[in-house]
Design an enzyme around this catalytic site. Sequence first.
Site, short mmCIF file in Angstrom:
data_model
loop_
_atom_site.label_atom_id
_atom_site.label_comp_id
_atom_site.label_asym_id
_atom_site.label_seq_id
_atom_site.Cartn_x
_atom_site.Cartn_y
_atom_site.Cartn_z
N SER A 37 -7.35 -8.83 6.79
CA SER A 37 -6.72 -9.18 8.21
C SER A 37 -6.07 -10.38 8.55
O SER A 37 -6.21 -11.37 9.21
CB SER A 37 -7.60 -8.88 9.23
OG SER A 37 -7.92 -7.63 9.25
N LYS B 225 0.84 -1.20 -0.01
CA LYS B 225 0.13 0.01 0.11
C LYS B 225 0.69 1.41 -0.05
O LYS B 225 1.91 1.31 -0.71
CB LYS B 225 -0.94 0.07 1.29
CG LYS B 225 -1.82 -1.26 1.05
CD LYS B 225 -2.86 -1.40 2.24
CE LYS B 225 -3.58 -2.91 1.86
NZ LYS B 225 -4.80 -2.94 2.71
N GLU C 267 -11.55 -10.12 -1.43
CA GLU C 267 -11.15 -9.36 0.04
C GLU C 267 -12.39 -8.76 0.63
O GLU C 267 -12.69 -7.54 0.08
CB GLU C 267 -10.19 -8.21 -0.27
CG GLU C 267 -8.79 -9.04 -0.87
CD GLU C 267 -7.49 -8.23 -0.61
OE1 GLU C 267 -6.49 -8.38 -0.04
OE2 GLU C 267 -7.70 -6.98 -1.30
N HIS D 53 -8.61 -3.23 -6.36
CA HIS D 53 -8.52 -3.41 -5.05
C HIS D 53 -9.60 -2.36 -4.39
O HIS D 53 -10.02 -1.27 -4.80
CB HIS D 53 -7.21 -2.72 -4.51
CG HIS D 53 -6.88 -3.14 -2.97
ND1 HIS D 53 -7.23 -2.12 -2.14
CD2 HIS D 53 -6.42 -4.21 -2.37
CE1 HIS D 53 -7.05 -2.78 -0.98
NE2 HIS D 53 -6.31 -3.97 -1.18
P1 13P Z 1 -4.73 -6.14 5.73
O1 13P Z 1 -4.26 -7.26 5.70
O2 13P Z 1 -4.41 -5.19 6.30
O3 13P Z 1 -6.32 -6.25 6.36
O4 13P Z 1 -4.96 -5.61 4.22
C1 13P Z 1 -5.64 -6.53 3.16
C2 13P Z 1 -5.58 -5.96 1.66
O5 13P Z 1 -5.93 -4.94 1.21
C3 13P Z 1 -4.34 -6.74 0.92
O6 13P Z 1 -4.66 -6.28 -0.33
#
Ligand code: 13P
Length: 235
Positions: A193, A8, A157, A88
């Site tokens: 998560s 990110k 996700e 995403h």
């Molecule tokens: P987290 O693992 O912080 O929940 O984020 C997941 C994600 O957005 C992966 O692309």
Amino acid sequence: MIIAANLKTNHNRTKTAAYLDTIEEYIKEHKSKDRAVVFPSMSSLCPSRERITIGAQNAYPVANGSFTGEIGTDHLDELAIRTLLIGHSERRHILNEDIGLIKRKFDFFAELGYEIFFCVGEPLEIKETGFESVLTYINRQLDGIDLTYPKLVLAYEPVWAIGTGKTATKEDIIAVHSAIKELSDKPLLYGGSVKVENAAEILAIDGVDGVLVGTTSWQADKYNALLASAQTIKE
Ligand code: 13P
């Protein structure tokens, strides 16, 4: 298994290089056979390593042009990056990318043969209205996407699980993954998560071909622990 890290908006170039060094060293030392994919921030993009595929978190469906703040294939080509994240939830819900733009990106990069990690997942208000609504929502996100595209990797996700510490239950994952698997035989990752403590259980679920991880993956030692979990599953 595919163990994918979405960095990110974290880690500058220097930190990303050190992060990749640590992971690559671990992979070589432990003879990890699982596939390591890392999506660094835009300014930290670099060529893939011997054992780590580098992907871009975003690109605009052009080679170049006047699209302020975006990069195109000219920029990816220079680094020989051939893997891309599309759809995403943060791009859909925070950057307001709509289904039309996402589909345009998919078609453009698929035509060029890029490996595409395509993300879907429902927000909390949809989950709260029941499983049928979740499936309808996800089907809509997949509508018009070529689910037979050979270089497609799907990722489920759920938005309510991203960055919240609330992982989907095993039952949630099984239910949604088996529904998506009926639509496509491409690898399907779970994201939301994923932690060192729950990775092994998630990776062991039938229909889970890997994980797409945010927060936990930002520390190289934790990412390596995810690789270790994947290694135990197979043995
Ligand atoms: P987290 O693992 O912080 O929940 O984020 C997941 C994600 O957005 C992966 O692309």
